[in-house]
Design an enzyme around this catalytic site. Structure first.
Site, mmCIF file in Angstrom:
data_model
loop_
_atom_site.group_PDB
_atom_site.id
_atom_site.type_symbol
_atom_site.label_atom_id
_atom_site.label_comp_id
_atom_site.label_asym_id
_atom_site.label_seq_id
_atom_site.Cartn_x
_atom_site.Cartn_y
_atom_site.Cartn_z
ATOM 1 N N LEU A 156 0.812 -1.204 0.000
ATOM 2 C CA LEU A 156 0.000 0.000 0.000
ATOM 3 C C LEU A 156 0.849 1.258 0.000
ATOM 4 O O LEU A 156 0.524 2.229 -0.695
ATOM 5 C CB LEU A 156 -0.936 -0.004 1.213
ATOM 6 C CG LEU A 156 -1.822 1.224 1.381
ATOM 7 C CD1 LEU A 156 -2.696 1.456 0.146
ATOM 8 C CD2 LEU A 156 -2.677 1.090 2.635
ATOM 9 N N THR A 163 -1.781 -7.949 -0.261
ATOM 10 C CA THR A 163 -0.371 -7.575 -0.164
ATOM 11 C C THR A 163 0.446 -8.768 0.334
ATOM 12 O O THR A 163 -0.109 -9.784 0.783
ATOM 13 C CB THR A 163 -0.163 -6.412 0.823
ATOM 14 O OG1 THR A 163 -0.585 -6.833 2.132
ATOM 15 C CG2 THR A 163 -0.955 -5.186 0.398
ATOM 16 N N TYR A 181 -3.046 -6.532 18.241
ATOM 17 C CA TYR A 181 -3.100 -5.728 17.015
ATOM 18 C C TYR A 181 -4.250 -4.732 17.078
ATOM 19 O O TYR A 181 -4.074 -3.544 16.770
ATOM 20 C CB TYR A 181 -3.261 -6.660 15.813
ATOM 21 C CG TYR A 181 -3.337 -5.938 14.482
ATOM 22 C CD1 TYR A 181 -2.193 -5.412 13.898
ATOM 23 C CD2 TYR A 181 -4.553 -5.793 13.812
ATOM 24 C CE1 TYR A 181 -2.255 -4.756 12.676
ATOM 25 C CE2 TYR A 181 -4.626 -5.142 12.596
ATOM 26 C CZ TYR A 181 -3.474 -4.623 12.031
ATOM 27 O OH TYR A 181 -3.548 -3.957 10.831
ATOM 28 N N SER A 208 -7.186 0.257 10.189
ATOM 29 C CA SER A 208 -7.601 -1.095 9.839
ATOM 30 C C SER A 208 -9.029 -1.286 10.309
ATOM 31 O O SER A 208 -9.517 -0.550 11.180
ATOM 32 C CB SER A 208 -6.678 -2.101 10.543
ATOM 33 O OG SER A 208 -7.215 -3.404 10.529
ATOM 34 N N LYS A 221 -4.418 -0.518 16.994
ATOM 35 C CA LYS A 221 -5.188 0.237 16.001
ATOM 36 C C LYS A 221 -6.269 1.097 16.653
ATOM 37 O O LYS A 221 -6.563 2.199 16.174
ATOM 38 C CB LYS A 221 -5.788 -0.716 14.971
ATOM 39 C CG LYS A 221 -4.746 -1.399 14.089
ATOM 40 C CD LYS A 221 -3.930 -0.374 13.293
ATOM 41 C CE LYS A 221 -2.999 -1.024 12.297
ATOM 42 N NZ LYS A 221 -2.256 -0.032 11.480
#
Length: 225
Positions: A13, A173, A140, A127, A144
């Site tokens: 990205l 990705t 995670y 995200s 975020k």
């Protein structure tokens, strides 16, 4: 031309955002020293590499010291992490929060004078995990959710800056391939967003006329190509 600094610009990205901004911005391509970073700089003639370890605060200070005016800062660098709360030790929490949240906070802090000088625009690539938490994604998602709070705080404290948070779903990705492998699934990139699609949304936000403030963008994959 205005100047844009993009972290995590060597692939995926970040590289797509760099390609999207190249016609209208002078670029600083942030990342660890690598052949990939050098290649994207060569591809985008005139772009400069900005080689820095974001979690090394002394290195970060040195790298930002000479930036006196900055029109766009795109926080794209980040890492993934999987594991239940029971499986995730303190060191993993520290690693994820250091990269995904603390580094972004410190880079923002150091560049605020340059951004104020240009009445600039900060883009935080977040995200779907910054809006909801799924089992096995605790560390995670915490990073975020924290990144979302950081963006909201900067937006409130810096009224002369525009601050946009982008919440994309899964993106096709190399990093996504690694995540799916950790999950034990079979990879099918067609189910995910194309990096260029997310990059286009970022570029459009940056090009939004100055009378408007694009605060949040949410993108979800349709599964169609």
């Amino acid at each position: 031309m205005p100047t844009a600094l993009i972290t995590g610009a060597s692939r995926g990205l970040g590289a797509a955002i760099a390609r999207g901004l190249a016609p209208t911005h002078d670029l600083l391509l942030g990342g660890r020293p690598s052949s990939e970073l050098d290649e994207i700089a060569l591809e985008l003639d005139g772009a400069a590499t900005w080689e820095v370890e974001l979690t090394d605060h002394d290195d970060l200070y040195s790298a930002t010291e000479m930036i006196t005016s900055l029109d766009v800062l795109v926080h794209n660098a980040g890492i993934g992490s999987l594991g239940t709360i029971e499986e995730t030790p303190a060191d993993e929490w520290r690693r994820v929060l250091e990269v995904n949240l603390i580094a972004a906070a410190e880079l923002t802090r150091l560049l605020l004078p340059a951004l104020r000088q240009a009445r600039g625009h900060i883009v935080f690539i977040n995200s779907g995990a910054g809006r909801r938490v799924n089992p096995g994604w605790g560390a995670y998602a915490a990073s975020k959710f924290g990144l979302r709070a950081l963006a909201d705080a900067v937006r409130g404290e810096e009224p002369d800056l525009r601050v946009t948070t982008v919440f994309p779903g899964r993106i096709d990705t190399d990093m996504q391939q690694e995540i799916v492998a950790m999950e034990g699934g079979d990879y099918d990139g067609t189910r995910f967003l194309v990096p260029e699609t997310v990059a286009a949304a970022v570029v459009n936000a940056i090009h939004t006329p100055i009378d408007a403030h694009p605060e949040e963008i949410v993108l979800r994959p349709t599964g169609r190509r």
